[in-house]
Motif scaffolding. Structure first.
Motif, PDB file in Angstrom:
ATOM      1  N   CYS A 116       0.847  -1.190   0.000  1.00 18.03           N
ATOM      2  CA  CYS A 116       0.000   0.000   0.000  1.00 18.03           C
ATOM      3  C   CYS A 116       0.893   1.254   0.000  1.00 18.03           C
ATOM      4  O   CYS A 116       1.846   1.333   0.770  1.00 18.03           O
ATOM      5  CB  CYS A 116      -0.911  -0.018   1.232  1.00 18.03           C
ATOM      6  N   ASN A 118       0.032   4.143   0.909  1.00 19.13           N
ATOM      7  CA  ASN A 118      -0.289   4.985   2.063  1.00 19.13           C
ATOM      8  C   ASN A 118       0.340   4.491   3.368  1.00 19.13           C
ATOM      9  O   ASN A 118       1.049   5.225   4.046  1.00 19.13           O
ATOM     10  CB  ASN A 118      -1.816   5.062   2.202  1.00 19.13           C
ATOM     11  N   CYS A 119       0.077   3.193   3.713  1.00 22.12           N
ATOM     12  CA  CYS A 119       0.533   2.681   5.014  1.00 22.12           C
ATOM     13  C   CYS A 119       1.578   1.568   4.899  1.00 22.12           C
ATOM     14  O   CYS A 119       2.046   1.038   5.903  1.00 22.12           O
ATOM     15  CB  CYS A 119      -0.666   2.202   5.823  1.00 22.12           C
ATOM     16  N   CYS A 130      -6.791  -1.372   0.235  1.00 21.29           N
ATOM     17  CA  CYS A 130      -5.885  -1.825   1.293  1.00 21.29           C
ATOM     18  C   CYS A 130      -6.687  -2.377   2.453  1.00 21.29           C
ATOM     19  O   CYS A 130      -7.655  -1.767   2.892  1.00 21.29           O
ATOM     20  CB  CYS A 130      -5.005  -0.655   1.751  1.00 21.29           C
ATOM     21  N   CYS A 133      -5.818   0.315   5.669  1.00 25.06           N
ATOM     22  CA  CYS A 133      -6.271   1.692   5.735  1.00 25.06           C
ATOM     23  C   CYS A 133      -7.395   1.997   4.751  1.00 25.06           C
ATOM     24  O   CYS A 133      -7.992   3.072   4.786  1.00 25.06           O
ATOM     25  CB  CYS A 133      -5.111   2.663   5.506  1.00 25.06           C
ATOM     26  N   GLU A 135      -7.253   2.490   1.544  1.00 29.02           N
ATOM     27  CA  GLU A 135      -6.780   3.280   0.382  1.00 29.02           C
ATOM     28  C   GLU A 135      -6.873   2.421  -0.866  1.00 29.02           C
ATOM     29  O   GLU A 135      -6.575   1.232  -0.844  1.00 29.02           O
ATOM     30  CB  GLU A 135      -5.334   3.723   0.644  1.00 29.02           C
TER      31      GLU A 135
END
Ligand code: ZN
Length: 137
Positions: A116, A118-119, A130, A133, A135
């Protein structure tokens, strides 16, 4: 119950081998006697005894290797399986190894994961969002 061939059966196997060899020597010695021309005294008897010894030796060897039931002298399937166990295990062990290797290569499948943005959680290849999170991947 032991998976090993009992000592008594091993000794039986070697005794059978010994008898076979003695029998063969007796049997073959006839040809020597024929060549030397002294066949009248020994030949029929020695040949017969040698033949019997070889046959007996083979039976004893089989019994030693596979057990009394395993070699079919006693008809007892239950006992035969038990007698044959050390013998079949030695044979089956080779096959098991081969099967195990095939199994390993089959299950060694490549697993692709998507990280991911983002995280940085690793998600399955076919995931859309994801799992951590939410996303969009
Ligand atoms: Zn994420």
């Amino acid at each position: 119950m032991s998976d090993k061939i009992p000592e008594s059966r091993k000794n039986l196997y070697y005794a059978g081998m010994f008898l076979t060899i003695i029998g063969l020597i007796l049997f073959l010695s006839n040809f020597v006697i024929v060549f030397t021309g002294n066949m009248f005294n020994f030949m029929p008897m020695l040949s017969f005894v040698g033949f019997i010894l070889v046959a007996l030796g083979q039976v004893i060897r089989t019994v030693g290797a596979k057990g009394v039931a395993g070699s079919g002298i006693i008809l007892d399937p239950e006992k035969a399986r038990e007698d044959m166990k050390p013998y079949s295990k030695a044979m089956g062990g080779v096959i098991d190894d081969v099967l195990e290797n095939v199994d390993k290569s089959e299950t060694k499948k490549e697993i692709v994961k998507i990280k991911c943005r983002n995280c940085e959680t690793l998600n399955d290849e076919d995931a859309i969002y994801c799992k951590s999170c939410g996303e969009k991947l």
